[in-house]
Design an enzyme around this catalytic site. Structure first.
Site, PDB file in Angstrom:
ATOM      1  N   HIS A 101       0.847  -1.192   0.000  1.00 54.80           N
ATOM      2  CA  HIS A 101       0.000   0.000   0.000  1.00 54.80           C
ATOM      3  C   HIS A 101       0.880   1.239   0.000  1.00 54.80           C
ATOM      4  O   HIS A 101       1.829   1.341   0.765  1.00 54.80           O
ATOM      5  CB  HIS A 101      -0.902   0.025   1.241  1.00 54.80           C
ATOM      6  CG  HIS A 101      -1.610   1.337   1.437  1.00 54.80           C
ATOM      7  ND1 HIS A 101      -1.409   2.147   2.535  1.00 54.80           N
ATOM      8  CD2 HIS A 101      -2.514   1.983   0.646  1.00 54.80           C
ATOM      9  CE1 HIS A 101      -2.167   3.230   2.418  1.00 54.80           C
ATOM     10  NE2 HIS A 101      -2.842   3.151   1.296  1.00 54.80           N
ATOM     11  N   SER A 102       0.591   2.186  -0.897  1.00 53.98           N
ATOM     12  CA  SER A 102       1.252   3.487  -0.915  1.00 53.98           C
ATOM     13  C   SER A 102       2.776   3.325  -1.018  1.00 53.98           C
ATOM     14  O   SER A 102       3.270   2.761  -1.989  1.00 53.98           O
ATOM     15  CB  SER A 102       0.842   4.275   0.330  1.00 53.98           C
ATOM     16  OG  SER A 102       1.182   5.627   0.218  1.00 53.98           O
ATOM     17  N   MET A 103       3.546   3.778  -0.025  1.00 47.87           N
ATOM     18  CA  MET A 103       4.998   3.596  -0.085  1.00 47.87           C
ATOM     19  C   MET A 103       5.364   2.120  -0.192  1.00 47.87           C
ATOM     20  O   MET A 103       6.328   1.757  -0.869  1.00 47.87           O
ATOM     21  CB  MET A 103       5.655   4.211   1.151  1.00 47.87           C
ATOM     22  CG  MET A 103       7.182   4.146   1.140  1.00 47.87           C
ATOM     23  SD  MET A 103       7.948   4.803   2.641  1.00 47.87           S
ATOM     24  CE  MET A 103       7.705   3.416   3.762  1.00 47.87           C
TER      25      MET A 103
END
Length: 287
Positions: A101-103
């Site tokens: 998720h995300s980073m």
């Protein structure tokens, strides 16, 4: 949704990382990677909805219950990628999938592009490429980072008199999260200090990056991914509102699903977690 979760520690040569272990021992091996300033609880709603997977949800270095890096060390994206590879080595996983998720999605893409022989599948949530910078911006960017490093010693983390105050602050942090999501992240992310509570995260995580990949570099990693990949995009997420990503996704070899919700749609509520699981379960079931 409740499921049995095991807390584990992974002693790498240079650092100890904490993690949650979900799923059956004989499940497909998956390493789950959370976003910036989050922790392994990011997957506490989604992981139980992915049956048949053996998920190790890490606390990245400097996050959650994992150790902080040694003085003078850095938190660059490729440092995280190296940590993930060492985790797989310790687990004895020659081949594994990544759920990011995300980073965590960005690190997943970088590792899959660099080590295609190790990564089986990529399941990405509202994350794909890092913020980029071109060569002419590099001197100013490094100067900004160096000045921030010098100033860090004089800064102190915020202290909240009550857990609720910290939860409210997290609700309005990066990406914005629901109260329930903020409470889940706070369970693993807060520690008691004199005067109340503060976040366990390493203060160095808030420093500006000393160097950013160029757009060409970032694209090269995404284009080097050889395994099956699926990207779930939140309709009110960070990528949806970023003009620099316009048209980028369509040019890459990955399956894209767009779902209603914000950046943490897999954690904000039960319905969002189920919607993401409904995308990923068939994806992982394909032989």
């Amino acid at each position: 949704m409740t499921a049995q979760v095991q807390e584990i520690r992974l002693n790498l040569p240079h650092i100890e990382l904490a993690a949650h272990l979900h799923g059956p021992e004989d499940g497909q091996p998956v390493i789950a990677l959370h976003g910036w300033l989050d922790n392994a609880n990011s997957f506490s709603r989604l992981a139980p909805r992915l049956p048949g997977l053996r998920i190790v949800a890490l606390d990245f270095a400097g996050h959650g219950l994992s150790a902080h890096r040694a003085p003078g060390a850095s938190y660059l994206l490729w440092d995280y990628a190296a940590d993930v590879l060492l985790v797989a080595e310790q687990l004895g996983w020659e081949r594994f999938s990544l759920l990011g998720h995300s980073m965590g999605a960005i690190v997943s893409v970088m590792l899959a592009g660099a080590m295609p022989e190790r990564v089986e599948r990529l399941a990405l949530i509202d994350g794909l490429m890092p913020y980029t910078g071109e060569a002419e911006q590099a001197p100013a960017k490094l100067g900004e980072a160096l000045r921030a490093q010098l100033a860090l010693a004089g800064k102190r983390k915020p202290v909240y008199a009550a857990i609720d105050r910290a939860v409210e602050a997290r609700m309005h942090g990066t990406g914005g999260v629901s109260r329930e999501a903020a409470e889940l992240l706070a369970e693993r992310g807060l520690m008691p200090v004199s005067g109340g509570y503060t976040w366990r995260t390493d203060s160095r995580l808030t420093l500006p990056s000393p160097l950013r990949l160029t757009r060409a570099h970032a694209l090269a990693f995404a284009q080097a991914v050889k395994c099956p990949a699926m990207l779930v995009l939140a309709e009110q997420g960070l990528l949806h509102t970023e003009p620099r990503f316009a048209g980028l996704v369509e040019g890459l070899a990955l399956e894209v699903r767009r779902l209603p919700g914000k950046h943490h749609l897999h954690l904000d509520d039960e319905a969002g977690a189920q919607a993401v699981a409904d995308c990923f379960n068939p994806f992982f079931a394909v032989p």
